[in-house]
Design a protein around this motif. Structure first.
Motif, short mmCIF file in Angstrom:
data_model
loop_
_atom_site.label_atom_id
_atom_site.label_comp_id
_atom_site.label_asym_id
_atom_site.label_seq_id
_atom_site.Cartn_x
_atom_site.Cartn_y
_atom_site.Cartn_z
N GLU A 1 0.82 -1.21 0.00
CA GLU A 1 0.00 0.00 0.00
C GLU A 1 0.86 1.26 0.00
N TRP A 2 1.95 1.27 0.76
CA TRP A 2 2.81 2.44 0.80
C TRP A 2 3.56 2.63 -0.51
N ARG A 3 3.87 1.55 -1.20
CA ARG A 3 4.50 1.71 -2.52
C ARG A 3 3.56 2.40 -3.48
N LYS A 4 2.29 2.02 -3.45
CA LYS A 4 1.30 2.69 -4.31
C LYS A 4 1.17 4.16 -3.91
N ALA A 5 1.14 4.42 -2.60
CA ALA A 5 1.03 5.80 -2.13
C ALA A 5 2.27 6.60 -2.52
N ASN A 6 3.44 5.98 -2.46
CA ASN A 6 4.67 6.68 -2.84
C ASN A 6 4.66 7.07 -4.32
N VAL A 7 4.17 6.19 -5.16
CA VAL A 7 4.09 6.51 -6.60
C VAL A 7 3.17 7.71 -6.80
N ILE A 8 2.02 7.70 -6.13
CA ILE A 8 1.07 8.81 -6.26
C ILE A 8 1.70 10.11 -5.75
N LEU A 9 2.40 10.04 -4.62
CA LEU A 9 3.03 11.24 -4.07
C LEU A 9 4.13 11.76 -4.96
N ILE A 10 4.91 10.88 -5.56
CA ILE A 10 5.98 11.33 -6.46
C ILE A 10 5.39 12.01 -7.69
N VAL A 11 4.34 11.44 -8.25
CA VAL A 11 3.68 12.06 -9.40
C VAL A 11 3.12 13.43 -9.01
N ALA A 12 2.53 13.53 -7.82
CA ALA A 12 1.99 14.81 -7.37
C ALA A 12 3.08 15.85 -7.20
N VAL A 13 4.23 15.45 -6.66
CA VAL A 13 5.34 16.39 -6.49
C VAL A 13 5.87 16.86 -7.84
N VAL A 14 5.99 15.95 -8.78
CA VAL A 14 6.47 16.33 -10.12
C VAL A 14 5.49 17.31 -10.76
N VAL A 15 4.20 17.06 -10.64
CA VAL A 15 3.19 17.96 -11.21
C VAL A 15 3.26 19.32 -10.53
N LEU A 16 3.39 19.35 -9.21
CA LEU A 16 3.47 20.63 -8.50
C LEU A 16 4.72 21.41 -8.88
N ILE A 17 5.84 20.73 -9.04
CA ILE A 17 7.07 21.42 -9.48
C ILE A 17 6.88 21.98 -10.87
N TRP A 18 6.26 21.22 -11.75
CA TRP A 18 6.00 21.68 -13.11
C TRP A 18 5.11 22.92 -13.11
N VAL A 19 4.03 22.90 -12.32
CA VAL A 19 3.13 24.06 -12.22
C VAL A 19 3.87 25.25 -11.64
N TYR A 20 4.71 25.01 -10.63
CA TYR A 20 5.48 26.09 -10.02
C TYR A 20 6.43 26.74 -11.03
N LEU A 21 7.11 25.93 -11.84
CA LEU A 21 8.02 26.48 -12.85
C LEU A 21 7.28 27.30 -13.89
N ILE A 22 6.12 26.81 -14.30
CA ILE A 22 5.32 27.57 -15.27
C ILE A 22 4.85 28.89 -14.66
N ALA A 23 4.43 28.85 -13.39
CA ALA A 23 3.98 30.07 -12.73
C ALA A 23 5.12 31.07 -12.58
N CYS A 24 6.30 30.58 -12.21
CA CYS A 24 7.45 31.49 -12.09
C CYS A 24 7.81 32.10 -13.44
N SER A 25 7.75 31.30 -14.46
CA SER A 25 8.04 31.80 -15.80
C SER A 25 7.02 32.86 -16.22
N ALA A 26 5.76 32.60 -15.96
CA ALA A 26 4.70 33.57 -16.31
C ALA A 26 4.87 34.85 -15.50
N PHE A 27 5.20 34.72 -14.24
CA PHE A 27 5.39 35.90 -13.40
C PHE A 27 6.57 36.73 -13.88
N LYS A 28 7.67 36.08 -14.21
CA LYS A 28 8.84 36.79 -14.71
C LYS A 28 8.54 37.45 -16.05
#
Length: 77
Positions: free
Chosen positions: A34-61
């Motif tokens: 169960e934790w392996r499945k949760a870890n995969v979901i959390l890693i995907v969520a972190v990657v998506v959040l980093i991607w959104v953050y980079l796009i937001a920083c780029s748009a702000f700049k």
């Protein structure tokens, strides 16, 4: 001598756990899956959040750069 878990077993219907190591190992194995499945979901969520953050920083700049060019064209610098 046999498995010590075999000596802990009883046919008592009111007792749910006999403190045997076999059922503890099964629970631990299920938790790992169960934790392996949760870890995969959390890693995907972190990657998506980093991607959104980079796009937001780029748009702000980019918005700040456009504002600076607008001020420069108007002579406010």
């Amino acid at each position: 001598m046999g498995d010590p878990d075999c000596f802990l077993w009883s046919n008592d219907q009111t007792q749910l756990c006999y403190n045997c190591n076999a059922c503890k190992a099964g629970v631990l194995g299920n938790l790992r899956k169960e934790w392996r499945k949760a870890n995969v979901i959390l890693i995907v969520a972190v990657v998506v959040l980093i991607w959104v953050y980079l796009i937001a920083c780029s748009a702000f700049k980019n918005a700040q750069t456009e504002d600076l060019f607008r001020r420069y064209k108007r002579g406010w610098v």
